[in-house]
Motif scaffolding. Structure first.
Motif, mmCIF file in Angstrom:
data_model
loop_
_atom_site.group_PDB
_atom_site.id
_atom_site.type_symbol
_atom_site.label_atom_id
_atom_site.label_comp_id
_atom_site.label_asym_id
_atom_site.label_seq_id
_atom_site.Cartn_x
_atom_site.Cartn_y
_atom_site.Cartn_z
ATOM 1 N N LEU A 6 -1.766 0.711 -7.805
ATOM 2 C CA LEU A 6 -1.269 -0.663 -7.836
ATOM 3 C C LEU A 6 -0.022 -0.778 -8.709
ATOM 4 O O LEU A 6 0.907 -1.532 -8.394
ATOM 5 C CB LEU A 6 -2.364 -1.606 -8.337
ATOM 6 C CG LEU A 6 -3.571 -1.788 -7.404
ATOM 7 C CD1 LEU A 6 -4.622 -2.661 -8.067
ATOM 8 C CD2 LEU A 6 -3.127 -2.406 -6.077
ATOM 9 N N HIS A 7 -0.015 -0.015 -9.807
ATOM 10 C CA HIS A 7 1.165 -0.028 -10.679
ATOM 11 C C HIS A 7 2.372 0.542 -9.948
ATOM 12 O O HIS A 7 3.487 0.001 -10.031
ATOM 13 C CB HIS A 7 0.881 0.776 -11.950
ATOM 14 C CG HIS A 7 2.057 0.890 -12.865
ATOM 15 N ND1 HIS A 7 2.969 1.941 -12.807
ATOM 16 C CD2 HIS A 7 2.513 0.062 -13.862
ATOM 17 C CE1 HIS A 7 3.907 1.764 -13.708
ATOM 18 N NE2 HIS A 7 3.657 0.628 -14.371
ATOM 19 N N ASP A 8 2.150 1.646 -9.203
ATOM 20 C CA ASP A 8 3.248 2.243 -8.432
ATOM 21 C C ASP A 8 3.752 1.279 -7.362
ATOM 22 O O ASP A 8 4.965 1.176 -7.129
ATOM 23 C CB ASP A 8 2.785 3.543 -7.771
ATOM 24 C CG ASP A 8 2.666 4.690 -8.777
ATOM 25 O OD1 ASP A 8 3.214 4.556 -9.886
ATOM 26 O OD2 ASP A 8 2.022 5.703 -8.436
ATOM 27 N N ARG A 10 3.613 -2.019 -7.414
ATOM 28 C CA ARG A 10 4.347 -3.104 -8.071
ATOM 29 C C ARG A 10 5.737 -2.632 -8.487
ATOM 30 O O ARG A 10 6.730 -3.351 -8.324
ATOM 31 C CB ARG A 10 3.553 -3.607 -9.278
ATOM 32 C CG ARG A 10 4.180 -4.810 -9.974
ATOM 33 C CD ARG A 10 3.225 -5.450 -10.959
ATOM 34 N NE ARG A 10 2.813 -4.523 -12.003
ATOM 35 C CZ ARG A 10 1.592 -3.999 -12.096
ATOM 36 N NH1 ARG A 10 0.662 -4.309 -11.207
ATOM 37 N NH2 ARG A 10 1.280 -3.172 -13.078
ATOM 38 N N THR A 11 5.814 -1.403 -9.011
ATOM 39 C CA THR A 11 7.114 -0.860 -9.404
ATOM 40 C C THR A 11 8.003 -0.668 -8.187
ATOM 41 O O THR A 11 9.204 -0.976 -8.218
ATOM 42 C CB THR A 11 6.927 0.490 -10.125
ATOM 43 O OG1 THR A 11 6.058 0.312 -11.248
ATOM 44 C CG2 THR A 11 8.263 1.023 -10.611
ATOM 45 N N LEU A 12 7.434 -0.158 -7.083
ATOM 46 C CA LEU A 12 8.201 0.046 -5.849
ATOM 47 C C LEU A 12 8.800 -1.252 -5.345
ATOM 48 O O LEU A 12 9.976 -1.305 -4.957
ATOM 49 C CB LEU A 12 7.284 0.652 -4.782
ATOM 50 C CG LEU A 12 7.825 0.695 -3.349
ATOM 51 C CD1 LEU A 12 9.014 1.636 -3.251
ATOM 52 C CD2 LEU A 12 6.719 1.113 -2.379
ATOM 53 N N LEU A 13 8.011 -2.307 -5.349
ATOM 54 C CA LEU A 13 8.454 -3.573 -4.777
ATOM 55 C C LEU A 13 9.427 -4.331 -5.679
ATOM 56 O O LEU A 13 10.350 -4.994 -5.179
ATOM 57 C CB LEU A 13 7.245 -4.462 -4.467
ATOM 58 C CG LEU A 13 6.306 -3.953 -3.358
ATOM 59 C CD1 LEU A 13 5.092 -4.860 -3.240
ATOM 60 C CD2 LEU A 13 7.034 -3.867 -2.019
ATOM 61 N N PHE A 14 9.229 -4.232 -6.992
ATOM 62 C CA PHE A 14 10.021 -5.065 -7.902
ATOM 63 C C PHE A 14 11.022 -4.292 -8.767
ATOM 64 O O PHE A 14 11.935 -4.901 -9.325
ATOM 65 C CB PHE A 14 9.080 -5.883 -8.798
ATOM 66 C CG PHE A 14 8.195 -6.824 -8.039
ATOM 67 C CD1 PHE A 14 8.701 -8.007 -7.513
ATOM 68 C CD2 PHE A 14 6.867 -6.505 -7.804
ATOM 69 C CE1 PHE A 14 7.890 -8.871 -6.787
ATOM 70 C CE2 PHE A 14 6.043 -7.366 -7.078
ATOM 71 C CZ PHE A 14 6.559 -8.547 -6.567
ATOM 72 N N ASP A 15 10.834 -2.988 -8.859
ATOM 73 C CA ASP A 15 11.776 -2.172 -9.631
ATOM 74 C C ASP A 15 11.953 -0.824 -8.925
ATOM 75 O O ASP A 15 11.597 0.235 -9.481
ATOM 76 C CB ASP A 15 11.255 -1.977 -11.057
ATOM 77 C CG ASP A 15 12.294 -1.302 -11.962
ATOM 78 O OD1 ASP A 15 13.461 -1.157 -11.541
ATOM 79 O OD2 ASP A 15 11.912 -0.903 -13.084
#
Length: 248
Positions: A6-8, A10-15
């Motif tokens: 989930l962290h990956d 979120r990072t993919l989508l927003f950063d």
């Protein structure tokens, strides 16, 4: 493990810049492929849910002929051969039954699920080809495998379009009082299919393609060692083409 995934995401989508620093496109094609398969599965589930919803809204039946009697001349040939005549020779009038229009619509939609699933996979490949080709003109240099990985990692943004498009369709159908007469129902469906799209559907297509372009730009910048300007230009051109095609 789930928390890391989930962290990956979120990072993919927003950063995406940070994401591709830790997941170089040229070395993460397998992971991108898994993401595309997951997106294809979710898209298929949403498509099936729409079919269930539409089928539940329709309370019409249609008479379907299941068996027609054969001509007497055809049946006589079996008698001459001293063989038992087939069932169509034993009936005097057509055999019919009432079939739910909603059930037939559900069956038709479920029959298209493989097309939706594999169409998503094919779309991944075609968009990657377009992105790689346009990128070559804007000065982006890198392997097609890296482009394929970048395109695959961006597919979760498609779900914005899928979800908003489904919500728009449900909103459109919720205001329709479906007729119980099959002919009137067919006319209603013709009018609905002629609708170019709801505001939610258009918004979903716009947000989905723009979000993918945002991820593509960072991925090409990292994976192709291109300037961010050239990567963004290639991503913008492909996104505009994809958005126009989604409205067709």
């Amino acid at each position: 493990m789930l928390r890391d995934a989930l962290h990956d995401l979120r990072t993919l989508l927003f950063d995406p810049g940070s994401f591709f620093e830790t997941h170089p496109p040229e070395r993460s094609l397998a992971g991108a492929a898994v993401v595309v398969v997951a997106v294809a599965a979710v898209t298929s589930v949403v498509f099936a849910a729409i079919g269930e919803y539409m089928a539940a809204q329709i309370d019409a039946t249609v008479t379907v002929t299941r068996l027609e009697p054969w001509p007497e001349s055809t049946c006589r040939s079996f008698e001459e051969m001293n063989t038992s005549p087939p069932e169509p020779c034993t009936i005097d009038e057509p055999r019919t039954e009432q079939v739910s229009v909603g059930a037939r619509l559900r069956d038709a939609i479920y029959g298209r699920l493989p097309t939706v699933f594999f169409g998503t996979l094919l779309g991944w490949l075609l968009v990657a080809v377009a992105l790689h080709a346009v990128g070559a003109f804007t000065g982006s240099r890198g392997s097609f495998g890296a482009t394929l990985a970048v395109t695959g990692w961006a597919t979760p943004a498609q779900l914005v379009q899928t979800v908003l498009g489904a919500a728009g369709l449900v909103f459109l159908l919720s205001g329709v009082d479906f007729a119980s007469d099959p002919e009137l129902l067919a006319d209603q469906f013709r009018r609905l299919t002629n609708t170019t799209g709801t505001a939610l559907g258009v918004a979903g297509a716009l947000v989905g393609t723009a979000w993918q372009a945002y991820i593509w730009a960072h991925g090409l910048h990292e994976g192709h060692d291109a300037t961010f300007g050239s990567a963004a230009a290639a991503s913008g051109v492909v996104a505009v083409l994809l958005f126009v095609l989604s409205l067709a």
